[in-house]
Design a protein around this motif. Structure first.
Motif, short mmCIF file in Angstrom:
data_model
loop_
_atom_site.label_atom_id
_atom_site.label_comp_id
_atom_site.label_asym_id
_atom_site.label_seq_id
_atom_site.Cartn_x
_atom_site.Cartn_y
_atom_site.Cartn_z
N PRO A 1 -7.41 -52.10 -42.35
CA PRO A 1 -6.35 -51.45 -43.12
C PRO A 1 -6.06 -52.16 -44.43
CG PRO A 1 -5.40 -52.77 -41.38
CD PRO A 1 -6.89 -52.80 -41.17
N SER A 2 -5.54 -51.40 -45.39
CA SER A 2 -5.12 -51.94 -46.68
C SER A 2 -3.86 -51.21 -47.09
CB SER A 2 -6.23 -51.76 -47.72
OG SER A 2 -5.83 -52.28 -48.98
N LEU A 3 -2.77 -51.96 -47.23
CA LEU A 3 -1.46 -51.37 -47.52
C LEU A 3 -1.32 -51.06 -49.00
CD1 LEU A 3 1.30 -50.63 -46.22
CD2 LEU A 3 2.08 -52.94 -46.85
N SER A 4 -0.82 -49.84 -49.31
CA SER A 4 -0.62 -49.44 -50.70
C SER A 4 0.45 -50.29 -51.36
CB SER A 4 -0.23 -47.96 -50.78
OG SER A 4 1.00 -47.74 -50.08
N THR B 1 -3.56 -57.08 -43.77
CA THR B 1 -2.99 -56.68 -45.06
C THR B 1 -1.49 -56.88 -44.99
OG1 THR B 1 -2.84 -54.88 -46.69
CG2 THR B 1 -2.80 -54.25 -44.38
N PHE B 2 -0.89 -57.40 -46.06
CA PHE B 2 0.51 -57.84 -46.03
C PHE B 2 1.45 -56.87 -46.74
CE2 PHE B 2 -1.93 -61.83 -45.79
CZ PHE B 2 -1.32 -62.45 -44.71
N ALA B 3 2.68 -56.75 -46.22
CA ALA B 3 3.76 -56.06 -46.91
C ALA B 3 4.43 -57.03 -47.87
CB ALA B 3 4.76 -55.49 -45.91
N SER B 4 5.37 -56.51 -48.66
CA SER B 4 6.00 -57.33 -49.71
C SER B 4 7.17 -58.16 -49.21
CB SER B 4 6.48 -56.42 -50.85
OG SER B 4 7.41 -55.46 -50.37
N ASP B 5 7.55 -58.02 -47.92
CA ASP B 5 8.72 -58.73 -47.41
C ASP B 5 8.40 -60.12 -46.86
OD1 ASP B 5 7.37 -58.13 -45.09
OD2 ASP B 5 8.98 -56.96 -44.17
N ASP B 6 7.13 -60.54 -46.97
CA ASP B 6 6.70 -61.84 -46.46
C ASP B 6 6.96 -62.01 -44.97
OD1 ASP B 6 5.51 -62.81 -48.73
OD2 ASP B 6 7.27 -63.89 -49.45
N ASP B 7 6.90 -60.91 -44.24
CA ASP B 7 7.01 -60.97 -42.77
C ASP B 7 6.11 -59.92 -42.12
OD1 ASP B 7 8.31 -62.02 -40.30
OD2 ASP B 7 8.96 -59.93 -40.13
#
Length: 349
Positions: free
Chosen positions: A255-258, A215-221
């Motif tokens: 996991p799944s990021l909010s 699952t990815f965060a919004s910072d593209d890293d």
């Protein structure tokens, strides 16, 4: 004098050719029977059932806000097709595309579709990178059976997990392979197992490492995933630029990021070495875990519909091989409610 009729000796070459032809015909007959049986099952699944949801073909795009996309599991000609409903009316009529997937996810006009096509001897698995109009931009062969798919909030990165051996996370023996694709450069990381691992603050190396459920965060890293090793699972935080992952908490899967990046929904194994999982939410700042209201075992990677609500799939009652989508509050209150019957792989646009 008694004479004996000469025996009819078949030349060795002719005999071998006859055996070969017979074997080919037998295999062809077997293959035909398998194909016809599969076609018969598919035909039954493609027949609409009385009382089923209304599903119509129409234009489906991934950049249209206010829609909830998913894989349609209702029997009929649109079974396994990517479909959508209004977010405000998830129980309403469905718009189905021509694209069929085993797993699907989309964000910011980018989609990923994992397909599995049965064959006579083995199935063919592949990942499709899609544009906003569901047109295929690139195709990637998969090393196993589709399991999980995700796209980063910006649409730049896509990830997928497949079973290389075994067919579920409850299997005694299974292995997975998780890949990440940069959709701008088309650079593919075939396996997260090439990343450096820090476990409990120390560099870690082992031959039994498996990853799944990115699952990815919004910072593209930054990304989060499950790490499995030595019969234990961990939530890891990873960095795409540094190609590293670091363990955070034990007994965390899928996991799944909010959307606000502060919490992770995940499935937690209730008892060691069982196939029973309960859904929890982890506060990343305090590492406090909150059990959610669903009491059924959830073997899925949940999806956040908004900052307060998660959706997930459960097996459909009385329907083998089908699932329903449910939702519940992310703070542990309330009760689960049916979101979309006969559906899986939700992705809010």
């Amino acid at each position: 004098m008694t004479t004996t009729a000469p025996r009819n000796h078949m030349p060795p070459l002719r005999r071998r050719l006859l055996i070969l032809v017979t074997a080919v015909l037998l295999l062809a007959g077997l293959g035909t029977a398998v194909v016809l049986h599969a076609a018969s099952r598919a035909d039954r699944a493609n027949r609409p059932q009385p009382g089923g949801p209304a599903v119509d073909t129409g234009k489906l795009t991934l950049d249209r806000k206010g829609r909830l996309t998913f894989v349609n599991a209702a029997a009929g000609p649109h079974r396994t097709a990517v479909a959508s409903v209004p977010s405000t009316d998830p129980g309403g009529g469905r718009t189905a595309s021509d694209l069929k997937c085993a797993r699907f996810y989309a964000a910011a006009g980018t989609g990923v579709c994992l397909q599995s096509v049965p064959g006579v001897l083995k199935q063919s698995n592949r990942a499709l990178l899609l544009d906003a109009d569901l047109r295929t931009k690139r195709t990637f062969p998969l090393a196993g059976t589709p399991s999980r798919a995700r796209v980063s909030p910006s649409g730049r990165f896509a990830a997928w997990t497949v079973f290389v051996s075994g067919e579920s996370y409850s299997s005694a023996f299974f292995s997975t392979r998780t890949s990440i694709l940069d959709t701008r450069t088309m650079r593919l990381t075939p396996s997260l197992e090439t990343f450096s691992v820090v476990l409990d603050g120390k560099p870690y190396h082992a031959s039994d490492i498996n990853f799944w459920g990115v699952t990815f965060a919004s910072d593209d890293d930054t990304f989060y995933a499950t790490l499995n090793t030595a019969n234990r699972t961990y939530l890891v935080r990873g960095s795409l630029s540094r190609r590293t992952v670091t363990t955070l908490v034990e007994n965390v899967e899928c996991p799944s990021l909010s959307p606000d990046g502060t919490r992770v929904a995940f499935k937690k194994r209730v008892l060691s070495r069982t196939s029973l999982w309960h859904e929890y939410v982890l506060d990343l700042s305090t590492l406090k875990q909150t059990a959610l209201a669903e009491r059924h075992s959830v073997d899925d990677q949940a999806t956040w519909l908004d900052d307060d609500t998660v959706a997930y799939a459960l097996p459909a009652e009385g329907k083998v091989g089908s699932s329903d989508l449910w939702s519940m509050p992310a703070d542990g209150t309330g009760t689960p409610r049916l979101l979309i019957a006969n559906a899986s792989s939700p992705a809010p646009l």
